[in-house]
Design a protein around this motif. Structure first.
Motif, PDB file in Angstrom:
ATOM      1  N   ARG A 188      11.017  13.684  -2.462  1.00 20.94           N
ATOM      2  CA  ARG A 188      10.997  12.287  -2.902  1.00 20.94           C
ATOM      3  C   ARG A 188      10.269  11.448  -1.851  1.00 20.94           C
ATOM      4  NH1 ARG A 188      15.860  11.922  -3.325  1.00 20.94           N
ATOM      5  NH2 ARG A 188      16.150  12.106  -5.573  1.00 20.94           N
ATOM      6  N   PRO A 189       9.188  10.756  -2.223  1.00 19.77           N
ATOM      7  CA  PRO A 189       8.424  10.010  -1.216  1.00 19.77           C
ATOM      8  C   PRO A 189       9.150   8.756  -0.757  1.00 19.77           C
ATOM      9  CG  PRO A 189       7.512   9.623  -3.394  1.00 19.77           C
ATOM     10  CD  PRO A 189       8.575  10.667  -3.561  1.00 19.77           C
ATOM     11  N   GLY A 190       9.022   8.473   0.519  1.00 23.11           N
ATOM     12  CA  GLY A 190       9.535   7.225   1.065  1.00 23.11           C
ATOM     13  C   GLY A 190       8.375   6.284   1.333  1.00 23.11           C
ATOM     14  N   LEU A 191       8.676   5.136   1.870  1.00 18.41           N
ATOM     15  CA  LEU A 191       7.628   4.147   2.125  1.00 18.41           C
ATOM     16  C   LEU A 191       6.889   4.408   3.434  1.00 18.41           C
ATOM     17  CD1 LEU A 191       9.334   0.901   0.846  1.00 18.41           C
ATOM     18  CD2 LEU A 191       7.516   2.227  -0.238  1.00 18.41           C
ATOM     19  N   SER A 192       7.256   5.466   4.150  1.00 18.85           N
ATOM     20  CA  SER A 192       6.496   5.851   5.332  1.00 18.85           C
ATOM     21  C   SER A 192       5.961   7.264   5.221  1.00 18.85           C
ATOM     22  CB  SER A 192       7.358   5.719   6.592  1.00 18.85           C
ATOM     23  OG  SER A 192       8.494   6.556   6.515  1.00 18.85           O
ATOM     24  N   ALA A 193       6.323   7.990   4.164  1.00 19.84           N
ATOM     25  CA  ALA A 193       5.864   9.375   4.007  1.00 19.84           C
ATOM     26  C   ALA A 193       5.859   9.755   2.536  1.00 19.84           C
ATOM     27  CB  ALA A 193       6.762  10.324   4.788  1.00 19.84           C
ATOM     28  N   ALA A 194       4.666   9.848   1.954  1.00 16.38           N
ATOM     29  CA  ALA A 194       4.539  10.261   0.552  1.00 16.38           C
ATOM     30  C   ALA A 194       4.089  11.707   0.435  1.00 16.38           C
ATOM     31  CB  ALA A 194       3.537   9.353  -0.164  1.00 16.38           C
ATOM     32  N   ASP A 195       3.902  12.383   1.586  1.00 18.07           N
ATOM     33  CA  ASP A 195       3.320  13.734   1.579  1.00 18.07           C
ATOM     34  C   ASP A 195       4.249  14.778   2.175  1.00 18.07           C
ATOM     35  OD1 ASP A 195       3.239  12.744   4.136  1.00 18.07           O
ATOM     36  OD2 ASP A 195       1.227  13.472   4.597  1.00 18.07           O
ATOM     37  N   SER A 196       5.555  14.545   2.088  1.00 18.35           N
ATOM     38  CA  SER A 196       6.525  15.430   2.723  1.00 18.35           C
ATOM     39  C   SER A 196       6.905  16.586   1.802  1.00 18.35           C
ATOM     40  CB  SER A 196       7.778  14.638   3.112  1.00 18.35           C
ATOM     41  OG  SER A 196       8.716  15.471   3.759  1.00 18.35           O
ATOM     42  N   LEU A 197       6.748  17.811   2.326  1.00 16.19           N
ATOM     43  CA  LEU A 197       7.088  19.027   1.577  1.00 16.19           C
ATOM     44  C   LEU A 197       8.462  19.523   2.011  1.00 16.19           C
ATOM     45  CD1 LEU A 197       5.664  21.124  -0.418  1.00 16.19           C
ATOM     46  CD2 LEU A 197       5.267  22.494   1.639  1.00 16.19           C
ATOM     47  N   GLY A 198       9.274  19.892   1.029  1.00 13.74           N
ATOM     48  CA  GLY A 198      10.579  20.472   1.310  1.00 13.74           C
ATOM     49  C   GLY A 198      10.562  21.968   1.058  1.00 13.74           C
ATOM     50  N   PHE A 204       0.829  -1.204   0.000  1.00 15.41           N
ATOM     51  CA  PHE A 204       0.000   0.000   0.000  1.00 15.41           C
ATOM     52  C   PHE A 204       0.865   1.257   0.000  1.00 15.41           C
ATOM     53  CE2 PHE A 204      -2.214   3.272   2.592  1.00 15.41           C
ATOM     54  CZ  PHE A 204      -3.231   3.578   1.705  1.00 15.41           C
ATOM     55  N   ASP A 205       1.892   1.294   0.852  1.00 19.32           N
ATOM     56  CA  ASP A 205       2.757   2.471   0.925  1.00 19.32           C
ATOM     57  C   ASP A 205       3.569   2.642  -0.351  1.00 19.32           C
ATOM     58  OD1 ASP A 205       1.837   3.120   3.438  1.00 19.32           O
ATOM     59  OD2 ASP A 205       3.461   2.107   4.497  1.00 19.32           O
ATOM     60  N   HIS A 206       3.956   1.530  -0.957  1.00 20.85           N
ATOM     61  CA  HIS A 206       4.678   1.611  -2.238  1.00 20.85           C
ATOM     62  C   HIS A 206       3.784   2.210  -3.320  1.00 20.85           C
ATOM     63  CE1 HIS A 206       6.525   0.033  -6.014  1.00 20.85           C
ATOM     64  NE2 HIS A 206       7.625   0.387  -5.379  1.00 20.85           N
ATOM     65  N   ALA A 207       2.513   1.827  -3.324  1.00 14.92           N
ATOM     66  CA  ALA A 207       1.566   2.384  -4.292  1.00 14.92           C
ATOM     67  C   ALA A 207       1.357   3.879  -4.057  1.00 14.92           C
ATOM     68  CB  ALA A 207       0.233   1.638  -4.194  1.00 14.92           C
ATOM     69  N   ARG A 208       1.291   4.282  -2.791  1.00 13.84           N
ATOM     70  CA  ARG A 208       1.137   5.714  -2.489  1.00 13.84           C
ATOM     71  C   ARG A 208       2.352   6.511  -2.952  1.00 13.84           C
ATOM     72  NH1 ARG A 208      -0.716   7.452   3.312  1.00 13.84           N
ATOM     73  NH2 ARG A 208       1.263   6.441   3.873  1.00 13.84           N
ATOM     74  N   ALA A 209       3.533   5.948  -2.794  1.00 13.02           N
ATOM     75  CA  ALA A 209       4.741   6.636  -3.234  1.00 13.02           C
ATOM     76  C   ALA A 209       4.761   6.794  -4.753  1.00 13.02           C
ATOM     77  CB  ALA A 209       5.978   5.870  -2.756  1.00 13.02           C
ATOM     78  N   ARG A 210       4.390   5.746  -5.473  1.00 13.78           N
ATOM     79  CA  ARG A 210       4.338   5.821  -6.932  1.00 13.78           C
ATOM     80  C   ARG A 210       3.288   6.846  -7.388  1.00 13.78           C
ATOM     81  NH1 ARG A 210       6.473   2.178 -10.305  1.00 13.78           N
ATOM     82  NH2 ARG A 210       4.713   2.431 -11.718  1.00 13.78           N
ATOM     83  N   GLU A 211       2.151   6.846  -6.723  1.00 14.87           N
ATOM     84  CA  GLU A 211       1.109   7.801  -7.074  1.00 14.87           C
ATOM     85  C   GLU A 211       1.591   9.234  -6.865  1.00 14.87           C
ATOM     86  OE1 GLU A 211      -3.613   8.475  -6.080  1.00 14.87           O
ATOM     87  OE2 GLU A 211      -2.261   7.984  -4.442  1.00 14.87           O
ATOM     88  N   ALA A 212       2.319   9.468  -5.765  1.00 13.44           N
ATOM     89  CA  ALA A 212       2.827  10.813  -5.479  1.00 13.44           C
ATOM     90  C   ALA A 212       3.779  11.284  -6.572  1.00 13.44           C
ATOM     91  CB  ALA A 212       3.533  10.825  -4.123  1.00 13.44           C
ATOM     92  N   VAL A 213       4.595  10.378  -7.084  1.00 11.12           N
ATOM     93  CA  VAL A 213       5.571  10.742  -8.111  1.00 11.12           C
ATOM     94  C   VAL A 213       4.912  10.978  -9.472  1.00 11.12           C
ATOM     95  CG1 VAL A 213       7.532   9.880  -9.450  1.00 11.12           C
ATOM     96  CG2 VAL A 213       7.496   9.592  -6.962  1.00 11.12           C
ATOM     97  N   TRP A 214       3.971  10.121  -9.842  1.00  3.51           N
ATOM     98  CA  TRP A 214       3.431  10.153 -11.195  1.00  3.51           C
ATOM     99  C   TRP A 214       2.196  11.039 -11.361  1.00  3.51           C
ATOM    100  CZ3 TRP A 214       5.899   8.585 -15.387  1.00  3.51           C
ATOM    101  CH2 TRP A 214       6.946   7.676 -15.242  1.00  3.51           C
TER     102      TRP A 214
END
Length: 269
Positions: free
Chosen positions: A187-197, A50-60
């Motif tokens: 860049r999203p990780g597997l525990s945080a796909a919503d991190s703003l820099g 699930f977290d991997h899918a969220r990370a991919r979604e955040a990128v694409w």
């Protein structure tokens, strides 16, 4: 025979060691997952997928620049939209260099915004549209309030699509900014796909190395709060205006008590 044994100081008072399982509630890192045979339990495997899918979604997922600008308007902030030289998301991931250069049609939009501002804020999709959608507008509003309260001039917020961090350099140069604050999806990780820099650069110009920037990261609900991040950026701006530099040359000593006041209106460079 009874014997009196003196324990070493503090030995008896030591608390029992905590296990990794006890620490799971203190971190989002993947620790103490357990085991099922030679693999992990089903629940842990499903959570990973699930977290991997969220990370991919955040990128694409593409950033909705129009929605970002509408939200900025509701916060009382003017904005304009630009894009990098990238043609699509696949090229963005393959060609970081093109994400650092402005598309030719950006010149007109930036020219219409004026020039010679104290501070500018740019919002860029980066590697997580999710982070931008959730956090960028509230962060921009919090920063704008602190900048205006200090009497500094603020440029219209620039919403940049298919952008890398260094795209802020030509944006800042064309707007004549003394300082640029770039808000970008990390860049999203597997525990945080919503991190703003947040990258802050004094006197932005084309070709600056990354060593000229200061970064504040992990701005999100379960990380650094927006108010705390905005306070940190305000502190960076104080020191940058006082020392006239940013990045590794910046000396993080006791900052001035307030942001330096503008001379009244935009300042040319």
């Amino acid at each position: 025979m009874n014997r009196n044994v003196t324990e070493p100081a503090g030995k008896a008072a030591e608390a029992p060691l905590r296990s990794l399982r006890d620490l799971r509630g203190l971190t989002q890192a993947r620790i103490a997952l357990g085991a099922h045979g030679s693999g992990v339990p089903t629940q842990a495997a499903l959570a990973f997928n699930f977290d991997h899918a969220r990370a991919r979604e955040a990128v694409w997922t593409a950033m909705d620049a129009d929605a970002i600008r509408e939200a900025l308007t509701q916060q009382g902030l003017d904005s304009l939209a630009v894009r990098s030289s990238v043609t699509d998301r696949a090229e963005y991931l393959r060609r970081p260099d093109r994400g650092r250069t402005l598309h030719a049609d950006a010149e007109t939009a930036l020219a219409a915004a004026g020039s010679g501002f104290d501070v500018g804020i740019a919002i860029a999709d980066g590697l997580s549209a999710t982070a931008v959608t959730l956090n960028a507008v509230p962060m921009a509003a919090a920063l704008a309030g602190r900048i205006r309260a200090a009497g500094l001039s603020l440029a219209p917020v620039v919403v940049a699509s298919q952008a890398r961090v260094a795209l802020g350099d030509p944006i800042g140069a064309r707007l004549g900014l003394r300082c640029l604050v770039m808000l970008i999806g990390e860049r999203p990780g597997l525990s945080a796909a919503d991190s703003l820099g947040c990258y802050v650069t004094f006197a932005p110009e084309v070709g600056l190395p990354d060593s000229r920037r200061n970064c504040i990261s992990n701005i999100r609900q379960d990380g650094l709060s927006i108010e705390a991040a905005a306070d940190q950026v305000a502190g960076l701006l104080r020191v940058m205006f006082a020392q006239g530099t940013s990045g590794v040359a910046l000396r993080r000593e006791e900052p001035p008590p307030v942001l330096p006041m503008s001379d009244g209106g935009p300042q040319s460079r």
